[in-house]
Motif scaffolding. Structure first.
Motif, mmCIF file in Angstrom:
data_model
loop_
_atom_site.group_PDB
_atom_site.id
_atom_site.type_symbol
_atom_site.label_atom_id
_atom_site.label_comp_id
_atom_site.label_asym_id
_atom_site.label_seq_id
_atom_site.Cartn_x
_atom_site.Cartn_y
_atom_site.Cartn_z
ATOM 1 N N GLY A 135 0.818 -1.210 0.000
ATOM 2 C CA GLY A 135 0.000 0.000 0.000
ATOM 3 C C GLY A 135 0.850 1.258 0.000
ATOM 4 O O GLY A 135 0.629 2.178 -0.787
ATOM 5 N N VAL A 136 1.838 1.277 0.860
ATOM 6 C CA VAL A 136 2.684 2.467 0.985
ATOM 7 C C VAL A 136 3.584 2.644 -0.236
ATOM 8 O O VAL A 136 3.562 3.686 -0.902
ATOM 9 N N PHE A 137 4.394 1.622 -0.537
ATOM 10 C CA PHE A 137 5.408 1.795 -1.578
ATOM 11 C C PHE A 137 4.840 1.718 -2.997
ATOM 12 O O PHE A 137 5.365 2.376 -3.900
ATOM 13 N N GLY A 138 3.769 0.955 -3.195
ATOM 14 C CA GLY A 138 3.115 0.963 -4.503
ATOM 15 C C GLY A 138 2.545 2.336 -4.807
ATOM 16 O O GLY A 138 2.725 2.886 -5.893
ATOM 17 N N CYS A 139 1.879 2.901 -3.816
ATOM 18 C CA CYS A 139 1.310 4.243 -3.961
ATOM 19 C C CYS A 139 2.404 5.275 -4.206
ATOM 20 O O CYS A 139 2.307 6.090 -5.134
ATOM 21 N N TRP A 168 -2.842 -1.351 -4.046
ATOM 22 C CA TRP A 168 -1.560 -1.995 -3.731
ATOM 23 C C TRP A 168 -1.608 -2.730 -2.399
ATOM 24 O O TRP A 168 -0.855 -3.692 -2.201
ATOM 25 N N LEU A 169 -2.473 -2.328 -1.503
ATOM 26 C CA LEU A 169 -2.671 -3.037 -0.247
ATOM 27 C C LEU A 169 -3.129 -4.470 -0.531
ATOM 28 O O LEU A 169 -2.725 -5.410 0.150
ATOM 29 N N VAL A 170 -3.930 -4.623 -1.563
ATOM 30 C CA VAL A 170 -4.465 -5.937 -1.930
ATOM 31 C C VAL A 170 -3.522 -6.691 -2.868
ATOM 32 O O VAL A 170 -3.243 -7.879 -2.657
#
Length: 182
Positions: A135-139, A168-170
């Motif tokens: 979630g963090v790094f994909g975003c 991205w979390l998923v």
């Protein structure tokens, strides 16, 4: 004299190939990390103009890998999902590109390979940690791409962040599972 030169070149190539076959896992992971970072920056900064270099680095990976078939299978699965997700996000007008982003497909290829090498440590992490990391790094990756004009995020900034974080979390933990060596 040209014959001697060819013999020396042939010997040098054979020695290089023998040396490549003896790379440790740590060396392969470091090479992968450097290649992925190079491809990410080249893709973001030069987009489709970086395709030749990105393709060459992908071929280099397969020349170095002793797990070509499983790398390829994992890459195809991750890239197919990634391209579908990016296409849906583009269709939903979360992304806009100035030109067809062929570079993005190659970036997905390198990302998929990195899951098995420089990001292999994620295989040992709990699902929820991979979800947070994704979630963090994909975003952040997409936000940085937008900052360098590789992609336009036409929606309100906070909405874009929330959607990218959620996606991205998923998908990151799923990509980690899909990329596991078999």
């Amino acid at each position: 004299m040209p014959l001697d030169h060819n013999i020396e070149l042939s010997y040098s190539v054979k020695m290089l190939l023998a040396r490549i076959g003896k790379l440790t896992t740590t060396q392969l992971n470091l090479i992968n990390l450097l290649m992925f970072q190079a491809v990410w920056w080249l893709s973001i900064l030069y987009q489709n103009s970086a395709i030749a270099i990105s393709s060459g680095l992908l071929l280099l990976h397969f020349a170095l890998s002793s797990h070509r078939q499983s790398d390829l299978l994992s890459m195809v699965k991750v890239v197919a999902c990634g391209v579908i997700i990016d296409s849906l996000l583009t269709y939903m007008q979360l992304f806009e590109f100035q030109q067809m982003p062929y570079w993005l497909g190659l970036l997905w290829c390198h990302f998929a390979i990195s899951l098995r090498y420089s990001l292999a440590f994620t295989q040992r992490l709990p699902f929820y940690i991979n979800a947070i990391l994704g979630g963090v790094f994909g975003c952040i990756s997409y936000l940085a791409g937008a900052r360098f004009d590789a992609v336009v995020l036409p929606q309100e900034y906070l909405a874009s962040v929330m959607i990218l974080f959620s996606v991205w979390l998923v998908i990151f933990p799923i990509f980690v599972i899909v990329s596991r060596q078999r």
